[in-house]
Design a protein around this motif. Sequence first.
Motif, mmCIF file in Angstrom:
data_model
loop_
_atom_site.group_PDB
_atom_site.id
_atom_site.type_symbol
_atom_site.label_atom_id
_atom_site.label_comp_id
_atom_site.label_asym_id
_atom_site.label_seq_id
_atom_site.Cartn_x
_atom_site.Cartn_y
_atom_site.Cartn_z
ATOM 1 N N ALA A 259 33.252 39.554 24.961
ATOM 2 C CA ALA A 259 32.722 40.568 25.892
ATOM 3 C C ALA A 259 31.787 41.529 25.145
ATOM 4 O O ALA A 259 30.698 41.868 25.646
ATOM 5 C CB ALA A 259 33.878 41.330 26.528
ATOM 6 N N ALA B 224 35.946 42.065 30.870
ATOM 7 C CA ALA B 224 34.785 42.710 30.234
ATOM 8 C C ALA B 224 34.542 44.107 30.817
ATOM 9 O O ALA B 224 34.148 45.030 30.099
ATOM 10 C CB ALA B 224 33.545 41.834 30.403
ATOM 11 N N GLU B 225 34.795 44.266 32.103
ATOM 12 C CA GLU B 225 34.577 45.585 32.716
ATOM 13 C C GLU B 225 35.596 46.611 32.210
ATOM 14 O O GLU B 225 35.282 47.791 32.096
ATOM 15 C CB GLU B 225 34.648 45.467 34.246
ATOM 16 C CG GLU B 225 34.270 46.728 35.003
ATOM 17 C CD GLU B 225 32.814 47.186 34.791
ATOM 18 O OE1 GLU B 225 31.959 46.336 34.467
ATOM 19 O OE2 GLU B 225 32.549 48.398 34.940
ATOM 20 N N GLU B 226 36.793 46.154 31.891
ATOM 21 C CA GLU B 226 37.785 47.085 31.334
ATOM 22 C C GLU B 226 37.487 47.382 29.856
ATOM 23 O O GLU B 226 37.707 48.490 29.396
ATOM 24 C CB GLU B 226 39.203 46.503 31.455
ATOM 25 C CG GLU B 226 39.691 46.302 32.871
ATOM 26 C CD GLU B 226 39.807 47.604 33.663
ATOM 27 O OE1 GLU B 226 39.879 48.681 33.049
ATOM 28 O OE2 GLU B 226 39.795 47.527 34.916
ATOM 29 N N GLY C 38 31.149 44.155 32.946
ATOM 30 C CA GLY C 38 31.525 43.100 33.891
ATOM 31 C C GLY C 38 30.369 42.622 34.739
ATOM 32 O O GLY C 38 30.421 42.692 35.971
ATOM 33 N N THR C 39 29.327 42.131 34.106
ATOM 34 C CA THR C 39 28.156 41.654 34.846
ATOM 35 C C THR C 39 27.832 40.218 34.433
ATOM 36 O O THR C 39 28.225 39.768 33.352
ATOM 37 C CB THR C 39 26.913 42.525 34.551
ATOM 38 O OG1 THR C 39 26.587 42.372 33.159
ATOM 39 C CG2 THR C 39 27.172 43.992 34.856
ATOM 40 N N LEU D 185 34.835 38.505 33.753
ATOM 41 C CA LEU D 185 34.106 39.708 34.198
ATOM 42 C C LEU D 185 35.063 40.893 34.356
ATOM 43 O O LEU D 185 34.732 42.025 33.995
ATOM 44 C CB LEU D 185 33.385 39.434 35.524
ATOM 45 C CG LEU D 185 32.215 38.445 35.453
ATOM 46 C CD1 LEU D 185 31.647 38.175 36.846
ATOM 47 C CD2 LEU D 185 31.111 38.980 34.538
ATOM 48 N N ALA D 186 36.262 40.613 34.883
ATOM 49 C CA ALA D 186 37.238 41.703 35.072
ATOM 50 C C ALA D 186 37.694 42.255 33.726
ATOM 51 O O ALA D 186 37.837 43.476 33.561
ATOM 52 C CB ALA D 186 38.437 41.185 35.874
ATOM 53 N N SER E 263 42.746 48.589 38.541
ATOM 54 C CA SER E 263 42.286 48.829 37.174
ATOM 55 C C SER E 263 43.448 49.288 36.290
ATOM 56 O O SER E 263 43.547 48.883 35.129
ATOM 57 C CB SER E 263 41.168 49.878 37.187
ATOM 58 O OG SER E 263 40.696 50.103 35.890
ATOM 59 N N GLN F 130 35.286 34.960 36.883
ATOM 60 C CA GLN F 130 35.779 36.184 37.514
ATOM 61 C C GLN F 130 36.771 36.899 36.597
ATOM 62 O O GLN F 130 36.762 38.129 36.481
ATOM 63 C CB GLN F 130 36.445 35.849 38.865
ATOM 64 C CG GLN F 130 35.478 35.270 39.899
ATOM 65 C CD GLN F 130 34.230 36.137 40.069
ATOM 66 O OE1 GLN F 130 34.324 37.331 40.302
ATOM 67 N NE2 GLN F 130 33.053 35.530 39.928
ATOM 68 N N THR G 127 42.558 39.238 38.414
ATOM 69 C CA THR G 127 41.335 39.693 39.090
ATOM 70 C C THR G 127 41.639 40.503 40.349
ATOM 71 O O THR G 127 40.778 41.234 40.829
ATOM 72 C CB THR G 127 40.446 38.495 39.472
ATOM 73 O OG1 THR G 127 41.257 37.492 40.062
ATOM 74 C CG2 THR G 127 39.742 37.923 38.260
#
Lengths: 158, 498
Positions: free
Chosen positions: A115, A25-27, A39-40, A22-23, A86, A19, A82
């Motif tokens: 990432a 990687a999404e940023e 974030g997948t 993913l958080a 953002s 988790q 997490t």
Amino acid sequence: MADEPFRYHFKHLAGRRQQTFLAIAEEIIPADDSGPGGGTIATAALADWAIARLDPSLQKLLMVFLTVWEYLGLLFGGKPFTRLSSEARQRQMRWFERSPIPALRTGFFGLRAMALMGFYCREDVWPSIGYEGPLLFDRPFPDPEIRALQKGKVGVAP
Amino acid sequence: MKLEVDVAIVGSGAGGGAVLDRLLPLIGQGLKVAVLEAGPYFTRDYFTQREVEMMGIFWGNGAWPTADGAITMMMGKAVGGSTAMYTGVTFRAPDEVLLEWGIPGLTPEDLKPRYEALEQALNVHAPPADFVNDNNRLFKEACEKLGWPCEDLRLNLRDCDQNGYCNLGCVSGGKQGTLELQIPRAIAAGVTLVPNCTVERVQDRTLFAQVQPAPAGTQPGPYPPGPLEIKARLIVLAAGCPGTPALLLRSGLPGLCDALGRYVTVHPAVTGFGIYPHPIKNYRGFPKTYYTPHFSKSHGYYIETCFYYPFSTAKSVHGWGPEHRSLMRRYNRMLSILVLLHDPALPANRVTLSRGQAKLIYRIHPDNIKALAHAQASSAEIFFAAGCDSVHVSLADQFELSRAEAAADPGRFIRPENFIPGTTPVSSAHPQGGCRMGIAPKTSITDPLGRVHGYPWLRVADSSLFPKSSHVNPYLTIMALADRVADGIFADRREFLP
């Protein structure tokens, strides 16, 4: 079934650490009008495969760093990473990126690399950057798992 | 398992390959030679042109950083060493570099015939016109507009099909590295090649090694996994930097001076990007054909063309977030160039051991950071002169410099203060030093012919011999020095060889 997701068994980026990854990687690779962000599960699975092949001491450092990262979120928004907004996540990342402590900077650089690898090594991402892929696109590789992960359709194996 | 040979060579890259080639006539006369290589034996069929699948051809699977994490070291771990994943760029060390090294006998006149012979054997030539893709063509045109010299990168290619994936292993065999030339010749002559063989120690004409299992899809060696002891009359260490200094440090041979492991240079490399107005697909075609030496003497750097694959590019782009993603979405409009810095050889920059494994302690010199800022301003000038709309370089005040605001004077926006070790992406593919050659045993590890001081049966034949940086891509100089080491072996042959 060609459209079925590939079931991947995570070795390192499992549970809470997944988790957190993913958080982050999404940023690092936020969603935009070209498609979903980093974030997948597909990004995490490919990164996990790569992490499993790193030097064991480096693997351990990365995993400890992820755990530390999660709880240092408390300093940047009063919650684990997490659960931060953002904006607060980005505040933490900017601080780490310029931290006076070299190990924190390089730890972040390592996660960023994982990432980016998990995302930009995926075939489903390549059209969005105008990359047509290898000339020998279908040349087989001895490890079919990593080839399947690059397709970008991944589910979590029980 | 035990093996007994006349000559054992540790490492199969540029240095090991050059020594092997010189020994071929003696092998034909019955000399027994073994080559021990830590990496697997990949053949052309293994190379898939995919970054994540090819991480196994690099040390640490592509994640081998300096101790402070500030530089990612990219060295080949394969039969062929780093020649399995280089681009084939072939430089002679400039005369002034050799004179600065100050090694007796190692003169431009001594190396010239060696360079000439090697270049002929490796088919080194200037790139033909049809090799030049847009990234390279625009670089050359930009240098001409700026009035800067733009020179050909000479390449060691034969029947190259310009796939553009040289750094992930050559699928056509066009690149004339050790994997393609010297190793097959040596095997045909009867040399024993042991891949996946990690040498742990050298002691009294004996190597103590561990053979690892061959990874799937690679050629197995002659020995099963497990310990292997190799006795040899003569041992040649060609495991490169940090491999050779680390092996000597692990071995603890008495009498070697404190210079062992020290004076390492890495030729720090930083990539910059320009964004062209329309797609040009620079990931196709041969990636490197030109460079400019314009600032080599005045500021201490070269600028070479380069182009990499999506993940390597993303990693070299500074930062993260929407700006990073926006830039990567323009991957097929990118121009890319590589700055290579001439770094000083300092005793504090050194190979050491951590739990028996090589560790590289290296700090980028402040003068190199200043030079990098200058180089990035020069890079931006090239990109704008090439017609780019914007430029991304890591030491700029902002993520992307637009033509409107920065083209007139990009240097105003690029400052050394923006360099952050461990955050600013820096890589190295040219580590050198750690077993510097010289005359005096108090200040050097080997003599000018690679004989380890006090151990006449032990030779070094790789980049770790360099007393200072070569300033240029080093493989041809490694081979030329290894050729000198072979001279020493021939001179001493009655003593060591049957």
